[in-house]
Design a protein around this motif. Structure first.
Motif, mmCIF file in Angstrom:
data_model
loop_
_atom_site.group_PDB
_atom_site.id
_atom_site.type_symbol
_atom_site.label_atom_id
_atom_site.label_comp_id
_atom_site.label_asym_id
_atom_site.label_seq_id
_atom_site.Cartn_x
_atom_site.Cartn_y
_atom_site.Cartn_z
ATOM 1 N N LEU A 267 0.785 -1.249 0.065
ATOM 2 C CA LEU A 267 0.091 -0.177 -0.020
ATOM 3 C C LEU A 267 0.822 1.181 0.139
ATOM 4 O O LEU A 267 0.452 2.367 -0.358
ATOM 5 N N ARG A 268 1.910 1.078 0.404
ATOM 6 C CA ARG A 268 2.997 2.353 0.429
ATOM 7 C C ARG A 268 3.050 3.243 -0.612
ATOM 8 O O ARG A 268 3.280 2.924 -1.862
ATOM 9 N N GLY A 269 2.567 4.356 -0.422
ATOM 10 C CA GLY A 269 2.689 5.643 -1.559
ATOM 11 C C GLY A 269 1.651 5.588 -2.583
ATOM 12 O O GLY A 269 1.843 6.183 -3.605
ATOM 13 N N LYS A 270 0.826 4.675 -2.238
ATOM 14 C CA LYS A 270 -0.344 4.571 -3.246
ATOM 15 C C LYS A 270 -1.626 5.369 -3.059
ATOM 16 O O LYS A 270 -1.969 5.713 -1.706
ATOM 17 N N PHE A 271 -2.397 5.560 -3.901
ATOM 18 C CA PHE A 271 -3.713 6.298 -4.167
ATOM 19 C C PHE A 271 -4.889 5.089 -3.815
ATOM 20 O O PHE A 271 -4.943 4.419 -4.800
ATOM 21 N N LEU A 272 -5.569 5.178 -2.849
ATOM 22 C CA LEU A 272 -6.169 3.927 -2.726
ATOM 23 C C LEU A 272 -7.725 4.372 -1.950
ATOM 24 O O LEU A 272 -7.953 5.384 -1.402
#
Length: 467
Positions: A267-272
């Motif tokens: 999930l790191r650094g992501k747009f979710l």
């Protein structure tokens, strides 16, 4: 007198020596070893700089401290973990309850007795050994006392049982006169009503007794989708959740995850966009209900599973170490299609926001119903809670506040008139009448006059004593 009154004269050394001799706990002054550790709060953008910090060992210690503060005309602030702090407490006496963290589970009576310094992870762990569960919060490091006195929106069991405050059986509290009172529905019912929802306005709660529920397991977790699917997921979720039973508690969060090691690698650094699930029912029913959500799009990560209750903190997977941030929330009275469109505009893939998270919790169910013993929780009946969180250092404060304001102001056409005190920022502390609504606030102010006429407990979202 202001929230942070530094104009008071210094406390004389002999008075401090007398208090130190009277109590079993610690008395800490600026410059003392342990003072900085005791004043540290969870939000690194806040700072406490009180005249004195007392770390009590017992209710008797707290009585002595409150009487000391009254004699020296000092305001008193209570601190457990410091997730929600109002003001810097200049000139104040801070009571840090961290040592008073005893947790006793009565498995037969399905109740817990919890000290003022306990955090939710300690209660969840001990209750789970008896196959029981509390109405805990989403973050395991939050203090039980402050969370519960502010209402308590449990993201696991709240929709079927209501606010955590609804299930408090009794409280031990030291009021401004230094008296230790055992308060329940029969003894001092007005104070019992006010404490449950009135946050820290009426005294120092030294212990709480509250219900536990026979819930050893949950079907829960989160489904993370690419943020580009925010519109599809939000609209589907908004149509889906009202048709689920009260045993299903759910929220949706749009997140721009920071690229830091503390975030799960996938999930790191992501747009979710994430849908959170907590279902107190069978695995088969849970999988059947969640199937339409899983079919919306490929998941970046799907953690929804059968889990022992002791693992419920993994559903929201919130940070457990201090960090710098700014957050503020409102309640929504409805979520029509226009409101959904606006939320997508504000936080979806085309938005210019830098918010770490915009979270929408679906309420309803028992949250909307009056409990058997009424209390001062003012947001009953409002179906959604919306929270905006911006992360960054204090040097970025104006930007952090602007990002949160853009979200909440944009959703203001659907905002409810009352506010949830646990989701308020420090700069909203001067408008408690708007938090509770006129009728509830009037009663709180009258009770405040009876139990705290000088407003000793004012370093909070303050209810002023009635004139």
């Amino acid at each position: 007198m202001s929230f942070n009154d530094s104009s008071l004269p210094p406390i004389l050394p002999e008075a401090i020596a007398l208090l130190t001799a009277m109590i079993a706990g610690s008395v800490l002054l600026p410059g003392d070893a342990g003072y900085d550790d005791a004043r540290a709060v969870w939000n690194l953008n806040h700072e406490l700089v009180p005249a004195m910090i007392v770390v009590p060992e017992s209710a008797a210690d707290i009585q002595a401290v409150v009487r000391f503060a009254a004699g020296h005309h000092r305001p008193v602030m209570v601190k457990t973990t410091g997730h929600q702090v109002v003001g810097q407490a200049r000139g104040a006496v801070v009571i840090a309850t961290r040592r008073m963290n005893d947790v006793a589970i009565d498995a037969i009576g399905r109740k817990a007795r919890v000290g003022a310094g306990a955090i939710w992870s300690e209660v969840v762990e001990k209750a789970a050994k008896a196959g029981l569960a509390p109405l805990n919060g989403s973050n395991p490091t939050v203090g039980v006392s402050g969370y519960t006195l502010g209402g308590g929106l449990s993201p696991t069991l709240g929709r079927s049982h209501g606010y955590a405050a609804d299930h408090v059986r009794s409280l031990d509290v030291v009021t401004a006169d230094g008296e230790l009172r055992h308060v329940d529905a029969q003894s001092e019912p007005d104070l019992f009503w006010a404490l449950r929802g009135g946050k820290g306005n009426f005294g120092v709660v030294t212990a709480l007794e509250f219900d536990l529920f026979p819930v050893p397991r949950l079907y829960g977790g989160a489904i993370y989708f690419a943020g580009e699917r925010t519109a599809d997921v939000l609209r589907a979720w908004a149509d889906w959740h009202p048709r689920t039973p009260e045993a299903m508690v759910t929220s949706i969060a749009v997140m721009r995850m920071p690229p830091i090691p503390e975030v799960t690698e996938s999930l790191r650094g992501k747009f979710l966009v994430s849908v959170r699930i907590a279902y107190n029912g069978t695995i088969e029913d849970g999988e059947r209900m969640v199937a339409p959500l899983r079919a919306l799009a490929p998941a970046v990560l799907d953690t929804v599973r059968d889990m022992p209750y002791i693992e419920v903190a993994s559903i929201h997977d919130e940070p457990t170490e201090p960090l710098p941030y700014y957050e503020r929330g409102i309640m929504l009275r409805e979520l029509p299609a226009r409101a959904q469109d606006k939320l997508i505009e504000l936080v979806g893939p085309d938005a210019k926001t830098t918010l770490v998270m915009a979270e929408l919790r679906a309420l309803g169910g028992a949250w909307a119903r009056e409990p058997a013993v009424p209390n001062a929780v003012s947001t009953r009946g409002l179906p959604y809670s919306l929270l905006g969180v911006a992360a960054g250092p204090l040097s970025q404060e104006s930007q952090l506040k602007r990002m949160v304001a853009e979200l909440l102001d944009g959703m203001s056409p659907w905002q409810g008139e009352r506010r949830y005190v646990n989701n308020l920022a420090p700069d909203e502390a001067t408008d408690a009448a708007a938090i509770y609504g006129p009728e509830c606030y009037k009663r709180l102010a009258f009770i405040k006059k009876n139990y705290d006429p000088t407003n000793m407990f004012r370093l909070n979202h303050n209810v002023m004593p009635a004139a």
